[in-house]
Design an enzyme around this catalytic site. Sequence first.
Site, PDB file in Angstrom:
ATOM      1  CG  ASP A   1      -1.644   1.285   1.439  1.00 37.76           C
ATOM      2  OD1 ASP A   1      -2.032   1.596   2.576  1.00 37.76           O
ATOM      3  OD2 ASP A   1      -1.835   2.009   0.435  1.00 37.76           O
TER       4      ASP A   1
ATOM      5  CG  ASN B   1      -3.025   5.263  -1.297  1.00 32.04           C
ATOM      6  OD1 ASN B   1      -3.033   4.170  -0.717  1.00 32.04           O
ATOM      7  ND2 ASN B   1      -3.953   5.608  -2.155  1.00 32.04           N
TER       8      ASN B   1
ATOM      9  CG  ASP C   1      -5.927   3.043   0.336  1.00 35.68           C
ATOM     10  OD1 ASP C   1      -6.512   3.205  -0.752  1.00 35.68           O
ATOM     11  OD2 ASP C   1      -5.029   2.185   0.497  1.00 35.68           O
TER      12      ASP C   1
ATOM     13  CG  ASP D   1      -1.324   1.486  -3.800  1.00 35.84           C
ATOM     14  OD1 ASP D   1      -1.730   1.967  -2.725  1.00 35.84           O
ATOM     15  OD2 ASP D   1      -0.114   1.396  -4.109  1.00 35.84           O
TER      16      ASP D   1
ATOM     17  CG  ASP E   1      -6.672 -13.062 -13.272  1.00 35.36           C
ATOM     18  OD1 ASP E   1      -6.170 -13.369 -12.182  1.00 35.36           O
ATOM     19  OD2 ASP E   1      -7.361 -13.844 -13.964  1.00 35.36           O
TER      20      ASP E   1
ATOM     21  CG  ASP F   1     -11.198 -16.362 -13.245  1.00 41.73           C
ATOM     22  OD1 ASP F   1     -10.472 -16.767 -12.322  1.00 41.73           O
ATOM     23  OD2 ASP F   1     -12.424 -16.234 -13.138  1.00 41.73           O
TER      24      ASP F   1
ATOM     25  CD  GLU G   1      -8.870 -20.787 -11.875  1.00 39.68           C
ATOM     26  OE1 GLU G   1      -9.696 -20.073 -12.447  1.00 39.68           O
ATOM     27  OE2 GLU G   1      -8.819 -20.899 -10.644  1.00 39.68           O
TER      28      GLU G   1
ATOM     29  CG  HIS H   1      -5.906 -15.521  -6.080  1.00 41.88           C
ATOM     30  ND1 HIS H   1      -5.387 -16.147  -7.207  1.00 41.88           N
ATOM     31  CD2 HIS H   1      -7.210 -15.365  -6.335  1.00 41.88           C
ATOM     32  CE1 HIS H   1      -6.340 -16.334  -8.083  1.00 41.88           C
ATOM     33  NE2 HIS H   1      -7.462 -15.884  -7.591  1.00 41.88           N
ATOM     34  CG  ASP H   2      -8.569 -18.961  -5.923  1.00 44.10           C
ATOM     35  OD1 ASP H   2      -8.621 -19.234  -7.135  1.00 44.10           O
ATOM     36  OD2 ASP H   2      -9.019 -17.895  -5.440  1.00 44.10           O
TER      37      ASP H   2
END
Length: 528
Positions: free
Chosen positions: A20, A22, A24, A28, A97, A192, A245, A311-312
């Site tokens: 990150d 910035n 928040d 990003d 992706d 995907d 995938e 990520h899964d």
Amino acid sequence: MIEWWKKRVVYQIYPRSFMDSNGDGIGDIQGIISKLDVLHELGVGILWLSPVYCSPNEDNGYDISDYRNINPEYGTLADMDELIAEASKRDIKIVMDLVVNHTSSQHEWFKKSCQGVEPYKDYYIWRKKPNNWTSFFGGKAWQYVESRGEYYLHLFAKGQPDLNYDNPAVIEEVKGIMRFWLDRGISGFRCDVINILHKTTLRNGRPRIALVGREHYLSQPGTHRILKELRKDVLSKYDCFTVGESVMVTPKDAKQLCNGELDMVFSFEHMNADCFFIKWLLRKFSPIRLYKSLAKWEKKVKWNTIYLENHDQPRSVSRFGDEKNHPIESAKALAVLLLTLKGTPFIFEGEELGMTNFDMTSMDQLNDVESKNVYSLARKLRLSENYCHKMIWQKSRDNARTPMQWSAQKHGGFTTGTPWLKVNDNHTTINFDCEHDDPNSVWSFYKELIALRNSTPALQYGTFKVSFMTKNVFAYERAFEGKKIGVIVNLSNKKQRVPCVGYTIMSNYGRTQLDCELEPYEAAVLRR
Ligand code: TEU
Ligand code: CA
């Protein structure tokens, strides 16, 4: 001539959790740019970004509402152009992706389709009466829309309506999206759930425990036709690659999917080494089940992908290694497997640090839509709270999505704000800063191993042959133009006797020679 995507190591970034810039609390694109030198030092040659397009985040970006723009949370198109340019200066290629089995229900197309406005009326799959199909995220796969008086199909979350691939206009839209990003300078796509695009029929599916209806959409002839068309009309015009995938793909399907359609596929079979056919049915990890599946795919497909995380998936050191008693040795042993098998290796952010599963203590800490749906479904099915927690703690996709651990500082140096998902408390010891300067760290081992692979054709694209396989030990050989390399991996917490093996090129115990006994989680790359 060997294609460039066979020589490089891919690094997957889940932008929301990477860095990150910035404050928040959300990763990003500028955060990614700030870490390009680190990724270049690690030695990776391709970055695959999970989706950064506009999205209401019902599925954290896998529900896209504008394919040609960047979610303001992640930055702007100018930031994306800067990332592509800055990565290219470091000889790193960017892959995006491509999520086109479905859009977000917030996409303009879907809003107009709900109103029956042409030409969007038939961009999605509508029926007066739903069939018996069920969703990947549990429950029915159809949702009623008052304004249309019909149901639409969503094989994933309700906010992810499936596109209608019987409609040529949809295929043309997808070609436009691909050209838009390829013209901006990206080098390919991770596609995907690409093998379920075309649904042959909407007839009821056979009754089964999960994914009712899948026999009507898994790797169907219509999907092969569409993928051939995308390659002919778009992909063949660019120097790019595609990795698909492919859910429940068999080697036979994979061969067809990589014959004039995609360049390689992700299969899921080896991910079942610690569960019974679906990930929620927990089972004790068996190394030989992992080895057999990896060896099978090495032999059966022309060009393979090698991954242990994404990520899964839960963190590999927590499911296939031993994060409690051998965290470093087992993370390194898994790295040897990942980076010496034949095929393009995919490292998932944090894997190179030996990051572990989320230290979850309450369901309130969860973000993932799949985990929440499955938990509530399991509770409705009267599974005990204790089993449900165990199942979610072990298998939730949030295990992979806790923010990158850059330092021992607050929130792991990921953000100066409040992170969107809790940072693992073990960031005080598992983090880039401390590992980068430690020659014996997991990160340093990955850097050394990637350098070895990048400079060794036998490892990049040599042949693969199993030397021997036991319940806990996997030994194989790679060869190219007469140069041979041996590899041996012990994924157990016990010493293992093996036939004498020889001198090492790399060893996760720092040994220069292996005798007839391997230490727990010992792995080595061997001279032959
Ligand atoms: O995942 C496809 C898919 O099947 C996943 O649901 C996966 O099998 C499961 O989560 C394993 O636990 C892709 C994306 O990788 C995933 O993040 C998206 O949620 C899904 O498609 C829908 O786009
Ligand atoms: Ca941010």
